[in-house]
Design an enzyme around this catalytic site. Structure first.
Site, PDB file in Angstrom:
ATOM      1  N   SER A  23      36.744 -46.086   4.619  1.00  0.00           N
ATOM      2  CA  SER A  23      36.118 -45.582   5.826  1.00  0.00           C
ATOM      3  C   SER A  23      35.191 -46.824   6.045  1.00  0.00           C
ATOM      4  O   SER A  23      35.576 -48.031   5.966  1.00  0.00           O
ATOM      5  CB  SER A  23      35.278 -44.590   5.467  1.00  0.00           C
ATOM      6  OG  SER A  23      34.466 -43.832   6.546  1.00  0.00           O
ATOM      7  N   ASN A  24      34.162 -46.636   6.972  1.00  0.00           N
ATOM      8  CA  ASN A  24      33.228 -47.723   7.284  1.00  0.00           C
ATOM      9  C   ASN A  24      31.774 -47.283   7.428  1.00  0.00           C
ATOM     10  O   ASN A  24      31.635 -45.707   7.331  1.00  0.00           O
ATOM     11  CB  ASN A  24      33.682 -48.420   8.715  1.00  0.00           C
ATOM     12  CG  ASN A  24      33.738 -47.480   9.755  1.00  0.00           C
ATOM     13  OD1 ASN A  24      32.534 -46.741  10.156  1.00  0.00           O
ATOM     14  ND2 ASN A  24      34.867 -46.820  10.133  1.00  0.00           N
ATOM     15  N   PRO A  25      30.831 -48.081   7.582  1.00  0.00           N
ATOM     16  CA  PRO A  25      29.278 -47.409   7.433  1.00  0.00           C
ATOM     17  C   PRO A  25      28.787 -46.875   8.686  1.00  0.00           C
ATOM     18  O   PRO A  25      27.663 -46.825   8.855  1.00  0.00           O
ATOM     19  CB  PRO A  25      28.314 -48.880   7.153  1.00  0.00           C
ATOM     20  CG  PRO A  25      29.406 -49.999   7.144  1.00  0.00           C
ATOM     21  CD  PRO A  25      30.821 -49.607   7.415  1.00  0.00           C
TER      22      PRO A  25
END
Ligand code: C5P
Length: 217
Positions: A23-25
Site C-alpha cells: 500500500s502507501n501512506p
C-alpha cells in the site's frame, strides 16, 4: 444548477495473503477535505474511499473499498450521472499476482512476490466520458512534479491535474497542509496554497465550479 460530484480518496491495499499487503501512506485527508468543501457548496457528493481513519464527512455518501479492483468497480458504478470526477486516491499501481488463502509461514529465506499492474481507474473512465463531464486527477510526485503531472494530464485525457509533492517529510502524505499546482488544458496553471488541506480544498472546488460554469454557457 445542481452538481453531482464523485471523489476517490485514500490508498488501496493489495494483499498477497489474508494479513499482508502492499500500500502507501495516503491518509485520505485531501480527498475528504474536498468532499466537505464540495458538500458545503451544495454539491451532491459520492466519496469512494480506501482504508482510512477519518470521520465520515457530513452530507456525503461514503463508499468504503479496499483494493484497486473494488475502487474501479464502485467508481465505475457511480460515474455515469456525475458532473465532476476528482480522483485524489493514491491507487496502488501494482498488486501481487497471487493472493494466498492462508497466512504465509516464515521460512527464514528470501521471498519474492510477483506484482502485476492494477487497472488505471481514471484512464478507464476517461475512455467513456461525456464531453460535459469534468475529470480531475491528482499527481503525487517525488521529482519533476510539474513536468510529470503535465504528461499525465495529456496521457489520461483529463481536464485538470493537481500536482503535489510527496517527497520527504514536507510531502503531502498524511500532513494537514498541502500545496497544489492545478494544471489544465491550453496552459491553464494555478498554484493553490501552501495552506491547510481544508483551505486548499475550498479553493480547488471554487476553481472547478468556475470551470463548470464556463462549460455550461
Ligand atoms: O499514479 P498516477 O500518478 O498515474 O496517478 C495519477 C492519477 O491517476 C490520480 O488521480 C490517481 O487517482 C489516478 N490513478 C487511477 N488508477 C490507477 C493509478 C492512478 O485512477 N491505477
Amino acid at each position: 444548477m445542481s452538481i453531482r460530484c464523485l471523489i476517490t480518496a485514500g490508498p488501496t491495499r493489495e494483499y498477497f495473503d489474508p494479513v499482508r499487503f502492499i500500500s502507501n501512506p495516503s491518509s485520505g485527508k485531501m480527498g475528504f477535505a474536498i468532499a466537505e468543501a464540495a458538500s458545503a457548496l451544495g454539491w451532491t457528493v459520492d466519496l469512494v474511499a480506501g482504508p482510512v481513519s477519518l470521520p465520515e464527512p457530513v452530507g456525503v455518501m461514503l463508499y468504503p473499498v479496499v483494493t484497486a479492483e473494488e475502487m474501479l468497480r464502485q467508481t465505475d458504478a457511480l460515474f455515469g450521472p456525475c458532473d465532476v470526477l476528482i480522483m485524489t486516491a493514491a491507487v496502488s499501481d501494482w498488486r501481487p499476482k497471487v493472493c494466498l488463502p492462508e497466512k504465509l509461514k516464515k521460512t527464514g529465506k528470501n521471498l519474492s512476490v510477483e506484482l502485476e499492474p492494477v487497472p488505471d481507474i481514471l484512464a478507464t473512465l476517461a475512455q467513456r466520458r461525456r464531453p460535459d463531464q469534468l475529470l480531475v486527477g491528482f499527481a503525487a510526485e517525488t521529482e519533476s512534479v510539474e513536468e510529470n503531472a503535465r504528461t499525465k494530464l495529456s496521457q489520461k485525457k483529463i481536464d485538470f491535474i493537481a500536482a503535489n509533492s510527496v517527497a520527504g517529510p514536507a510531502g503531502a502524505f498524511g500532513r494537514d497542509e498541502n500545496q497544489l499546482i492545478l494544471l489544465g488544458r491550453e496552459g491553464y496553471r494555478q498554484v493553490i496554497g501552501p495552506a491547510s488541506k481544508k483551505v486548499v480544498a475550498q479553493k480547488l472546488v471554487a476553481e472547478l465550479s468556475a470551470a463548470l460554469a464556463t462549460r455550461s454557457c
